[in-house]
Design a protein around this motif. Sequence first.
Motif, PDB file in Angstrom:
ATOM      1  N   UNK A   7       0.846  -1.186   0.000  1.00  0.00           N
ATOM      2  CA  UNK A   7       0.000   0.000   0.000  1.00  0.00           C
ATOM      3  C   UNK A   7       0.884   1.240   0.000  1.00  0.00           C
ATOM      4  N   UNK A   8       0.485   2.252  -0.776  1.00  0.00           N
ATOM      5  CA  UNK A   8       1.229   3.502  -0.846  1.00  0.00           C
ATOM      6  C   UNK A   8       0.481   4.602  -0.102  1.00  0.00           C
ATOM      7  N   UNK A   9       1.229   5.514   0.491  1.00  0.00           N
ATOM      8  CA  UNK A   9       0.650   6.663   1.197  1.00  0.00           C
ATOM      9  C   UNK A   9       0.284   7.757   0.188  1.00  0.00           C
ATOM     10  N   UNK A  10      -0.356   8.795   0.666  1.00  0.00           N
ATOM     11  CA  UNK A  10      -0.687   9.949  -0.182  1.00  0.00           C
ATOM     12  C   UNK A  10       0.596  10.538  -0.768  1.00  0.00           C
ATOM     13  N   UNK A  11       1.618  10.679   0.069  1.00  0.00           N
ATOM     14  CA  UNK A  11       2.882  11.244  -0.399  1.00  0.00           C
ATOM     15  C   UNK A  11       3.509  10.379  -1.491  1.00  0.00           C
ATOM     16  N   UNK A  12       3.475   9.066  -1.290  1.00  0.00           N
ATOM     17  CA  UNK A  12       4.085   8.161  -2.265  1.00  0.00           C
ATOM     18  C   UNK A  12       3.320   8.144  -3.588  1.00  0.00           C
ATOM     19  N   UNK A  13       1.981   8.143  -3.542  1.00  0.00           N
ATOM     20  CA  UNK A  13       1.216   8.113  -4.792  1.00  0.00           C
ATOM     21  C   UNK A  13       1.337   9.460  -5.511  1.00  0.00           C
ATOM     22  N   UNK A  15       4.002  11.352  -5.487  1.00  0.00           N
ATOM     23  CA  UNK A  15       5.318  11.277  -6.133  1.00  0.00           C
ATOM     24  C   UNK A  15       5.268  10.357  -7.359  1.00  0.00           C
ATOM     25  N   UNK A  16       4.581   9.244  -7.237  1.00  0.00           N
ATOM     26  CA  UNK A  16       4.436   8.282  -8.337  1.00  0.00           C
ATOM     27  C   UNK A  16       3.797   8.942  -9.561  1.00  0.00           C
ATOM     28  N   UNK A  17       2.809   9.807  -9.319  1.00  0.00           N
ATOM     29  CA  UNK A  17       2.084  10.468 -10.411  1.00  0.00           C
ATOM     30  C   UNK A  17       2.683  11.817 -10.803  1.00  0.00           C
ATOM     31  N   UNK A  18       3.609  12.332  -9.986  1.00  0.00           N
ATOM     32  CA  UNK A  18       4.166  13.655 -10.264  1.00  0.00           C
ATOM     33  C   UNK A  18       3.174  14.762  -9.967  1.00  0.00           C
ATOM     34  N   UNK A  19       2.339  14.550  -8.956  1.00  0.00           N
ATOM     35  CA  UNK A  19       1.305  15.518  -8.578  1.00  0.00           C
ATOM     36  C   UNK A  19       1.568  15.990  -7.153  1.00  0.00           C
ATOM     37  N   UNK A  20       0.846  17.016  -6.723  1.00  0.00           N
ATOM     38  CA  UNK A  20       0.968  17.467  -5.343  1.00  0.00           C
ATOM     39  C   UNK A  20       0.045  16.637  -4.450  1.00  0.00           C
ATOM     40  N   UNK A  21       0.367  16.617  -3.157  1.00  0.00           N
ATOM     41  CA  UNK A  21      -0.494  15.930  -2.185  1.00  0.00           C
ATOM     42  C   UNK A  21      -1.882  16.560  -2.176  1.00  0.00           C
ATOM     43  N   UNK A  22      -1.943  17.870  -2.350  1.00  0.00           N
ATOM     44  CA  UNK A  22      -3.226  18.574  -2.335  1.00  0.00           C
ATOM     45  C   UNK A  22      -4.127  18.087  -3.466  1.00  0.00           C
ATOM     46  N   UNK A  23      -3.550  17.872  -4.640  1.00  0.00           N
ATOM     47  CA  UNK A  23      -4.329  17.357  -5.770  1.00  0.00           C
ATOM     48  C   UNK A  23      -4.866  15.968  -5.448  1.00  0.00           C
ATOM     49  N   UNK A  24      -4.029  15.118  -4.878  1.00  0.00           N
ATOM     50  CA  UNK A  24      -4.463  13.768  -4.514  1.00  0.00           C
ATOM     51  C   UNK A  24      -5.618  13.845  -3.522  1.00  0.00           C
ATOM     52  N   UNK A  25      -5.499  14.682  -2.511  1.00  0.00           N
ATOM     53  CA  UNK A  25      -6.590  14.822  -1.531  1.00  0.00           C
ATOM     54  C   UNK A  25      -7.879  15.334  -2.176  1.00  0.00           C
TER      55      UNK A  25
END
Length: 71
Positions: A7-13, A15-25
Motif C-alpha cells: 500500500x502507498x501513502x498519499x505522499x508516495x502516490x 510522487x508516483x504520479x508527479x502531482x501534489x499531495x493537495x491534488x491527490x486529496x
Amino acid sequence: MSETERWLSVEEIASHLGMSKETIYRWVEKKKIPAHKIGRQWRFKASEVDTWVHDGGASNLEKEQINDKCK
C-alpha cells in the motif's frame, strides 16, 4: 510465495504520479481516484491508480476542474 503489492501513502502516490499531495486529496474527496481508507489514513495500490490513469480517469477529472473554473 508470491509477493503482494504494498500500500502507498498519499505522499508516495503523489510522487508516483508527479502531482501534489493537495491534488491527490482533492481527487480522494471527489471519489475520483481509487483509494482505500485504512484507519484514518488513505492508501493506494499503484496498479489500481495506474489502471485508472490509463483508462482516462485523470484526464476526465482535469476536464471537470477546468469546467468548474469557467462557471
